[in-house]
Design a protein around this motif. Structure first.
Motif, PDB file in Angstrom:
ATOM      1  N   ASP B  43       0.832  -1.183  -0.078  1.00 22.75           N
ATOM      2  CA  ASP B  43       0.088  -0.076  -0.036  1.00 22.75           C
ATOM      3  C   ASP B  43       0.848   1.182   0.160  1.00 22.75           C
ATOM      4  O   ASP B  43       2.231   1.104   0.381  1.00 22.75           O
ATOM      5  CB  ASP B  43      -0.927  -0.171   1.165  1.00 22.75           C
ATOM      6  N   PRO B  44       0.293   2.370  -0.383  1.00 24.94           N
ATOM      7  CA  PRO B  44       1.107   3.669  -0.417  1.00 24.94           C
ATOM      8  C   PRO B  44       1.682   3.871   1.046  1.00 24.94           C
ATOM      9  O   PRO B  44       1.200   3.913   1.799  1.00 24.94           O
ATOM     10  CB  PRO B  44       0.344   4.647  -0.900  1.00 24.94           C
ATOM     11  N   VAL B  45       3.065   4.253   0.877  1.00 23.48           N
ATOM     12  CA  VAL B  45       3.560   4.531   2.255  1.00 23.48           C
ATOM     13  C   VAL B  45       3.189   5.986   2.971  1.00 23.48           C
ATOM     14  O   VAL B  45       3.471   6.220   4.196  1.00 23.48           O
ATOM     15  CB  VAL B  45       5.193   4.711   1.919  1.00 23.48           C
ATOM     16  N   SER B  46       2.551   6.717   2.283  1.00 24.09           N
ATOM     17  CA  SER B  46       2.146   7.892   2.794  1.00 24.09           C
ATOM     18  C   SER B  46       1.179   8.481   1.846  1.00 24.09           C
ATOM     19  O   SER B  46       0.918   8.066   0.752  1.00 24.09           O
ATOM     20  CB  SER B  46       3.448   8.936   2.787  1.00 24.09           C
ATOM     21  N   LEU B  47       0.424   9.572   2.491  1.00 19.91           N
ATOM     22  CA  LEU B  47      -0.631  10.182   1.821  1.00 19.91           C
ATOM     23  C   LEU B  47       0.050  11.398   0.925  1.00 19.91           C
ATOM     24  O   LEU B  47      -0.670  11.954   0.017  1.00 19.91           O
ATOM     25  CB  LEU B  47      -1.950  10.810   2.604  1.00 19.91           C
ATOM     26  N   ASP B  48       1.167  11.849   1.427  1.00 18.38           N
ATOM     27  CA  ASP B  48       1.871  12.784   0.742  1.00 18.38           C
ATOM     28  C   ASP B  48       2.633  12.342  -0.548  1.00 18.38           C
ATOM     29  O   ASP B  48       3.228  11.685  -0.587  1.00 18.38           O
ATOM     30  CB  ASP B  48       2.986  13.205   1.484  1.00 18.38           C
ATOM     31  N   GLY B  55       6.052   3.292  -7.366  1.00 18.68           N
ATOM     32  CA  GLY B  55       4.813   2.989  -8.084  1.00 18.68           C
ATOM     33  C   GLY B  55       3.676   3.004  -7.310  1.00 18.68           C
ATOM     34  O   GLY B  55       2.448   3.598  -7.764  1.00 18.68           O
ATOM     35  N   GLY B  56       3.863   2.770  -6.112  1.00 16.36           N
ATOM     36  CA  GLY B  56       2.559   2.820  -4.998  1.00 16.36           C
ATOM     37  C   GLY B  56       2.080   4.201  -4.999  1.00 16.36           C
ATOM     38  O   GLY B  56       0.795   4.572  -4.815  1.00 16.36           O
ATOM     39  N   ILE B  57       3.275   5.127  -4.770  1.00 17.71           N
ATOM     40  CA  ILE B  57       2.563   6.610  -4.748  1.00 17.71           C
ATOM     41  C   ILE B  57       2.158   6.919  -5.930  1.00 17.71           C
ATOM     42  O   ILE B  57       1.125   7.933  -5.963  1.00 17.71           O
ATOM     43  CB  ILE B  57       3.894   7.519  -4.221  1.00 17.71           C
ATOM     44  N   HIS B 422      13.292   1.389 -15.408  1.00 22.10           N
ATOM     45  CA  HIS B 422      12.051   1.996 -16.050  1.00 22.10           C
ATOM     46  C   HIS B 422      12.242   3.653 -16.083  1.00 22.10           C
ATOM     47  O   HIS B 422      12.437   4.165 -14.859  1.00 22.10           O
ATOM     48  CB  HIS B 422      10.851   1.625 -15.256  1.00 22.10           C
ATOM     49  N   ALA B 423      12.372   4.277 -17.152  1.00 18.18           N
ATOM     50  CA  ALA B 423      12.644   5.595 -17.403  1.00 18.18           C
ATOM     51  C   ALA B 423      11.288   6.436 -16.602  1.00 18.18           C
ATOM     52  O   ALA B 423      10.173   6.301 -17.119  1.00 18.18           O
ATOM     53  CB  ALA B 423      12.715   5.872 -18.698  1.00 18.18           C
ATOM     54  N   ASP B 424      11.659   7.357 -15.546  1.00 15.50           N
ATOM     55  CA  ASP B 424      10.499   7.904 -14.756  1.00 15.50           C
ATOM     56  C   ASP B 424       9.747   8.791 -15.950  1.00 15.50           C
ATOM     57  O   ASP B 424       8.720   9.264 -15.648  1.00 15.50           O
ATOM     58  CB  ASP B 424      11.191   8.765 -13.736  1.00 15.50           C
ATOM     59  N   THR B 425      10.599   9.403 -16.812  1.00 16.37           N
ATOM     60  CA  THR B 425      10.056  10.382 -17.828  1.00 16.37           C
ATOM     61  C   THR B 425       9.592   9.601 -19.048  1.00 16.37           C
ATOM     62  O   THR B 425       9.100  10.252 -20.069  1.00 16.37           O
ATOM     63  CB  THR B 425      11.312  11.040 -18.379  1.00 16.37           C
ATOM     64  N   GLU B 426       9.623   8.352 -19.068  1.00 11.64           N
ATOM     65  CA  GLU B 426       9.178   7.752 -20.213  1.00 11.64           C
ATOM     66  C   GLU B 426      10.013   8.035 -21.386  1.00 11.64           C
ATOM     67  O   GLU B 426       9.341   8.385 -22.558  1.00 11.64           O
ATOM     68  CB  GLU B 426       7.379   7.617 -20.389  1.00 11.64           C
ATOM     69  N   ASN B 514      -2.390   1.110 -19.042  1.00  9.52           N
ATOM     70  CA  ASN B 514      -1.507   1.861 -19.675  1.00  9.52           C
ATOM     71  C   ASN B 514      -0.112   1.451 -19.306  1.00  9.52           C
ATOM     72  O   ASN B 514       0.196   0.829 -18.211  1.00  9.52           O
ATOM     73  CB  ASN B 514      -1.753   3.508 -19.482  1.00  9.52           C
ATOM     74  N   VAL B 515       0.784   1.841 -20.048  1.00  5.58           N
ATOM     75  CA  VAL B 515       2.410   1.611 -19.798  1.00  5.58           C
ATOM     76  C   VAL B 515       2.813   1.718 -18.521  1.00  5.58           C
ATOM     77  O   VAL B 515       3.706   1.275 -17.858  1.00  5.58           O
ATOM     78  CB  VAL B 515       3.127   2.227 -20.767  1.00  5.58           C
ATOM     79  N   MET B 516       1.993   2.866 -17.911  1.00  6.49           N
ATOM     80  CA  MET B 516       2.723   3.204 -16.643  1.00  6.49           C
ATOM     81  C   MET B 516       2.305   2.227 -15.313  1.00  6.49           C
ATOM     82  O   MET B 516       2.707   2.578 -14.176  1.00  6.49           O
ATOM     83  CB  MET B 516       2.121   4.851 -16.146  1.00  6.49           C
ATOM     84  N   ASN B 517       1.599   1.359 -15.611  1.00  9.22           N
ATOM     85  CA  ASN B 517       1.339   0.109 -14.678  1.00  9.22           C
ATOM     86  C   ASN B 517       0.412   0.635 -13.586  1.00  9.22           C
ATOM     87  O   ASN B 517       0.117  -0.068 -12.436  1.00  9.22           O
ATOM     88  CB  ASN B 517       2.535  -0.350 -14.047  1.00  9.22           C
ATOM     89  N   PHE B 518      -0.203   1.823 -13.803  1.00  5.79           N
ATOM     90  CA  PHE B 518      -1.382   2.188 -13.018  1.00  5.79           C
ATOM     91  C   PHE B 518      -2.530   2.295 -13.779  1.00  5.79           C
ATOM     92  O   PHE B 518      -2.802   3.309 -14.222  1.00  5.79           O
ATOM     93  CB  PHE B 518      -1.043   3.416 -12.100  1.00  5.79           C
TER      94      PHE B 518
END
Lengths: 349, 528
Positions: B43-48, B55-57, B422-426, B514-518
C-alpha cells in the motif's frame, strides 16, 4: 515469591539487553534503509543527507547508546516506514496476533486433551492408531504448506473429478472429493468488534470467526499433534504407576482414576511444555500471518525486515523476548499451584 | 449443475462454508453503490504524493489527484487538468487549465495551485532531480500557467505527467504543533502524510497503514464524461504472491496487481477471472564491469556474451511469454526505439569472437542478481550463467534479497550485475543518463552504470538530444545512440518485463490500463 519475581525481572532485563545488542549488531547486514525510502533515481547526495539526518553514520556504540538511553525512558524510536513510534505500531498489531494465538490455543486444548487421553486409555484401538499416524503427518508438514492447502481447499475450492460424471455414483464420489471453497482467504474481515484501545476482536461475530478459522487451524496444525503425543505418552506412564494400580485395586471407578487422579499428574509436564510452546507459537505466527495476510505482528515483522526498518525490528525482537520471559514466569507460577510440593525459589533457575 | 457434497467441509462443520456477506452484495441491483476491492503487493507509504517517487505513490496520485496530462496506452499524451498547451519558445511552454475544477475541500483549482505544486516538487528529495530542468512556473492568469526551463527542454510534457496539482490553500499555514503544513518529511509525521486534498476521482476516507485504505468517489469530480462507475475502492496490501492470487480466485477481492508470472496459467484457466496483459517498459539487463574484468574492455568479448545469451528462450520458457526479448534499452513507443535492432543469439559466433579475442578457453567471473526485485530475477541470472558456460565462461553467481542487493550494487561488488530500469520520464534519454553515461559522481551521470562503460561521444549526443525540441529530429538522434550502444555491445539487454493485472470478469480493466502500470481507476467500469 517476591524474591522469585525480582529474580525473574532481572532475567527479563538481561534477556532484553542481549537481544537489543544482537539485533543492533546485525543491522548492517539487514540492508540500507535509505534504499527502501527513496526512489531509484534519487542522487547519492540526497541519500547521504538523509543518512546523516537519521544518524546512520554514527559509530555502533554511539547509535546503541542513543537507542539504549531512549529505550530506558520508554522511547524505542520511530519506525522508518510507519512514521510512528515503534511501540505504537506494535500495539496496533499485537491484538491480531494475540487473537490468532488464543484461537489456536483453544483448538489445541479442546482437541489434544480428549484425543491424547483416549489414545492412552485405548492404545491399541484402530482410532488411536489413526490419530497417531495423522499426527505424524501433521508434525511433518510445514505450516505454510498447510496454510496454502487450506486456502486451496476451503477458500478457492477444488474441482476434482476422476470418476465418470454421467453416473450417480461417479457424481457422488467426485462431490465427496471436491470442495466448494467460500471461506475468506486473507485478512481479518470488516466485522470486528471494538473492545478497548487498539483491540478489535474477531471473536464476537460469526463473520469475524469465519476469518479466524483457517489461520488458527494452520497455526494449530504444528502444535496439536505434538500435544496429542505428549499427553498420550505422559498418560501412559502415569497409568503404569503404583498409585493408579492401588486405586484400581481399591475399586475406584475407572472414570475417576482416569480423569481425576491420572489426568492431573499428566498435565504437570504438559503445562511446562505448553508455556514454552506458547512463546514459540508467537514466532510461528510469522509464517501463518504472511500466508493469510493477517495484519498482526508476524506479518509486520517480516515486512519490516524487507524494508530494513531497523527500529521496528529491534523493538519487535525485544517484545517477543519479553513475551517469552513473561510466559515462562507464569508457567512457573501455575506449576506451583498445580503441584504445591514445588518450591519456586528452590527451583534451579 | 452437479450437486456437490463436500466431505471435508462437512467434517469441519457447517459454519465453515457459510458464504461471506460481502459476496452476497455482488449481485445487488443497479442503485446500490459499486465497491471495488483490490489487492496490491504494497500500500502507499504515505498520503503525501511528493514523499516518494514509487509505483505505489503514483498509483495513489492517480486516485486522489489528477495530473496536468497523462499517458495513453500507446505512449501519447492525453489532456487532464491542462486542457491545452502550446510551446511559446524553446524554453517556455504555456498550459491552459481546465475551468470549473474543484478540490476535495471545495476550493477552486487555479493556476496558483499548479505553481505551488511545482515549487513543492522542486523541494522533494525524490522529485527534485527530474524537475531540475524547470527554472520557474508562473501564473499568467487564473487558468494559464507558463513553465520556463533553464535550457531548451523537449520533455516538459513528460514532466507534466508528474504534476498532480495539490490544494495550495489547504496545505498553507501551520499545524497545531507549529509545523508548516506543506513540509515534506521522509521519516516522520507530517500534515501532508496524513491529510490529502486533490482534484482526483477519489477521496481517502480511512487508512490503516499496511492493512487497508478506503476511498470514496468524489461527488464534485470535474470529469463528468468519465465512464467510471465505482463508488467505493478498498485497497488491501497482500505481499505474498500466492495469497494475492488466492484472494482473487476465491472471490475475496475483485482486482489484483501484480500477477505473479508463475500463476498466470492458473489465473487464465479460471472462468470467473480475466487476465489483462500488455508489454511493459521496464528493461532488464546485465552489466559487464570493465573496471573489474580486463576482458570486458574488449568489445569482441562483450559481443560474444551477447551472442551467447538466448533472450527468446528466457522470454518464452522462463518468463512463460511474459516478457518481450530486447536488443536495446528503449521499449517500443519511446522516441529512441530503433526497430532495426534484433536480439542476437548465435553460440558459434560467440565462440568465434571469444577465440578472436584470445579467450578461447574462457575465464571466470562473478555475477550478482537480486532475488525478489524483478520477475523471476534469480532464475534469469541462473539461466544466463548456464548459457555463458557454453562459451567456457565460468560464472560464480550470488543472488540476494533486494534490501541487501542495492548496497552491493552501489559497491559494484561483482563482475556482472543485473539491473532493471524504467525511465521515470518515459523517455530514452533517461535510460542513457542512468545506465550508460560515463559515471560521474559530481553530476550523478551514470549512477547505475555498473559496467563502467564510457563513451563521451555518445554522452554528447544525448546532451544535444536533450536540448532539441524538434521531436522527430530528437528521435533520430536517440535512435542513433541505441544503434551505437548495440554495435559496441555496451551491456547485455535481456527483455522488457510485461505487465499483468487480473480481475473478475465484470471488471472492465482493458480500457483503463496503460504502460505506466497504474490503471486509471477513475474511469473504470464495473458491470452490474
Amino acid at each position: 515469591m517476591i524474591a522469585f519475581l525480582i529474580k525473574r525481572l532481572m532475567h527479563a532485563f538481561v534477556v532484553m539487553f542481549v537481544i537489543s545488542v544482537i539485533s543492533f549488531a546485525i543491522q548492517s547486514n539487514l540492508g540500507d534503509p535509505i534504499q527502501q525510502m527513496v526512489g531509484q533515481s534519487v542522487p547519492e547526495s540526497q541519500r547521504a543527507e538523509l543518512r546523516e539526518e537519521l544518524g546512520l553514520n554514527d559509530s555502533f556504540l554511539v547509535q546503541y547508546g542513543r537507542f539504549a538511553t531512549n529505550a530506558l525512558q520508554g522511547d524505542f524510536g520511530y519506525s522508518y516506514f510507519f512514521n510512528e513510534p515503534t511501540t505504537e505500531v506494535i500495539q496496533r498489531h499485537l491484538p491480531a496476533t494475540l487473537e490468532l494465538v488464543i484461537a489456536a490455543t483453544l483448538i489445541i486444548v479442546v482437541f489434544s486433551v480428549p484425543i491424547g487421553v483416549y489414545c492412552a486409555i485405548r492404545p491399541r484401538s484402530a482410532l488411536s492408531r489413526f490419530f497417531m499416524s495423522v499426527s505424524i503427518i501433521g508434525i511433518s508438514i510445514p505450516v505454510f504448506l498447510t496454510a496454502i492447502m487450506l486456502i486451496q481447499l476451503f477458500a478457492i475450492g477444488v474441482d476434482f473429478s476422476p470418476f465418470p460424471v454421467d453416473t450417480g455414483w461417479g457424481q457422488w464420489l467426485n462431490g465427496v472429493l471436491s470442495t466448494e471453497g467460500g471461506m475468506p482467504s486473507y485478512g481479518r474481515g470488516n466485522d470486528l468488534t471494538h473492545l478497548f484501545g487498539t483491540w478489535d476482536s474477531n471473536f464476537f461475530s460469526l463473520d469475524g470467526l469465519t476469518y479466524l478459522v483457517l489461520p488458527a487451524v494452520s497455526l494449530a496444525s504444528i502444535m496439536l499433534p505434538l500435544f496429542i503425543r505428549l499427553i498420550r505418552a505422559e498418560m501412559l506412564e502415569v497409568l503404569q504407576s503404583e498409585y493408579v494400580k492401588f486405586a484400581t485395586a481399591k475399586g475406584i471407578s475407572l472414570k475417576r482414576i482416569y480423569f481425576v487422579h491420572a489426568l492431573k499428574n499428566t498435565m504437570l509436564p504438559v503445562i511446562t511444555v505448553g508455556g514454552v510452546q506458547l512463546g514459540t507459537m508467537v514466532a510461528y505466527t510469522i509464517l501463518t500471518e504472511t500466508v493469510f495476510q493477517w495484519p498482526g505482528m508476524g506479518l509486520m515483522f517480516l515486512e519490516a525486515i524487507q524494508r530494513s526498518d531497523i527500529p521496528l525490528i529491534v523493538t519487535y525482537l525485544m517484545i517477543v523476548g519479553l513475551i517469552f520471559v513473561v510466559t515462562n514466569t507464569l508457567v512457573d507460577l501455575i506449576y506451583g499451584l498445580v503441584n504445591p510440593t514445588v518450591k519456586l525459589t528452590g527451583k534451579p533457575a | 449443475m452437479i450437486d456437490k457434497k463436500t466431505l471435508l467441509a462437512s467434517l469441519l462443520g457447517a459454519s465453515v462454508v457459510l458464504p461471506l456477506p460481502a459476496l452476497a452484495q455482488d449481485s445487488a441491483s443497479d442503485s446500490d453503490p459499486v465497491t471495488l476491492r483490490m489487492a496490491y503487493d504494497a500500500d502507499p507509504v504515505s498520503l503525501d504524493i511528493h514523499e516518494q517517487l514509487s509505483g505505489g505513490i503514483l498509483q495513489l496520485s492517480h486516485l486522489t489527484h489528477d495530473p496536468l496530462v497523462r499517458w495513453t496506452k500507446d505512449v501519447k499524451f492525453e489532456p487532464r487538468l491542462a486542457a491545452d498547451w502550446e510551446r511559446i519558445d524553446d524554453k517556455t511552454m504555456r498550459f491552459t487549465l481546465r475551468d470549473g475544477v474543484k478540490f476535495h475541500t471545495g476550493n477552486d483549482f487555479t493556476a496558483k495551485d499548479v505553481v505551488w505544486t511545482i515549487n513543492r516538487l522542486k523541494r522533494s528529495a525524490d522529485f527534485k532531480a527530474i524537475f531540475d530542468p524547470i527554472a520557474s512556473a508562473t501564473a499568467i492568469d487564473e487558468h494559464t500557467v507558463e513553465i520556463k526551463t533553464h535550457k531548451p527542454y523537449p520533455l516538459v510534457l513528460n514532466l507534466a505527467t508528474y504534476i498532480f496539482p495539490m490544494d495550495s490553500e489547504y496545505y498553507s499555514g501551520e499545524t497545531e504543533d507549529g509545523d508548516p503544513k506543506d513540509e515534506i518529511v521522509k521519516n516522520g509525521d507530517s500534515f501532508a502524510s496524513r491529510h490529502s486534498s486533490g482534484t482526483g476521482p477519489y477521496e481517502v476516507v480511512s487508512r490503516q497503514q499496511g492493512v487497508k485504505v478506503e476511498f470514496e468517489r468524489f461527488d464534485d469530480y470535474w470529469d463528468k464524461d468519465s465512464p467510471g462507475n465505482v463508488d467505493r475502492l478498498v485497497l488491501t496490501p497482500i505481499g505474498e504472491n500466492a495469497t494475492r492470487v488466492s484472494a482473487l480466485l476465491s472471490g475475496d477481492v475483485d482486482f489484483i496487481a501484480p500477477v505473479p508470472p508463475n500463476d498466470l496459467d492458473r489465473v487464465r484457466a479460471d472462468k470467473n477471472v480475466e487476465l489483462t496483459t500488455m508489454s511493459g517498459t521496464r528493461i532488464i539487463l546485465m552489466q559487464l564491469n570493465q573496471k573489474r574484468v580486463e576482458a570486458f574492455e574488449d568489445p569482441r568479448v562483450r559481443k560474444a556474451f551477447n551472442y551467447a545469451v538466448n533472450q527468446q528462450a528466457i522470454a518464452d520458457r522462463l518468463m512463460k511469454g511474459f516478457a518481450t526479448p530486447a536488443a536495446q534499452l528503449s521499449p517500443k513507443g519511446y522516441d529512441g526505439y530503433n526497430d532495426s535492432l534484433e536480439p542476437r543469439y548465435d553460440v558459434e559466433k560467440a565462440k568465434e569472437l571469444m577465440k578472436e579475442a584470445g579467450y578461447e578457453d574462457g575465464f571466470s567471473v562473478s555475477m550478482m542478481a537480486p532475488n525478489n526485485r524483478y520477475v523471476n530475477d534469480a532464475k534469469i541470472a541462473q539461466a544466463v550463467a548456464t548459457m555463458l558456460s557454453r562459451i567456457n565462461v565460468d560464472v560464480d553467481l550470488k543472488t540476494l534479497p533486494k534490501a541487501q542487493y542495492w548496497g552491493e550494487f552501489d559497491d559494484r561488488a561483482a563482475d556482472i550485475m543485473m539491473i532493471g530500469w524504467h525511465a521515470d520520464t518515459e523517455d530514452s534519454a533517461n535510460l542513457f543518463q542512468y545506465l550508460t553515461e560515463c559515471p560521474d559522481l559530481e553530476t550523478g551521470a551514470g549512477q547505475y552504470n555498473a559496467a563502467n562503460y564510457c563513451n563521451p561521444e555518445l554522452d554528447e549526443k544525448v546532451a544535444q538530444a536533450n536540448v532539441e525540441t524538434d521531436r522527430a529530429k530528437r528521435a533520430e538522434m536517440l535512435q542513433a545512440v541505441e544503434k551505437a550502444l548495440y554495435d559496441d555491445a555496451a551491456f547485455m539487454p535481456l527483455h522488457w518485463q510485461d505487465l499483468a493485472w487480473a480481475a473478475k470478469k465484470n471488471v472492465k480493466l482493458e480500457p483503463v490500463v496503460n504502460v505506466m502500470n497504474f490503471p486509471y481507476l477513475g474511469d473504470l467500469v464495473v458491470e452490474q
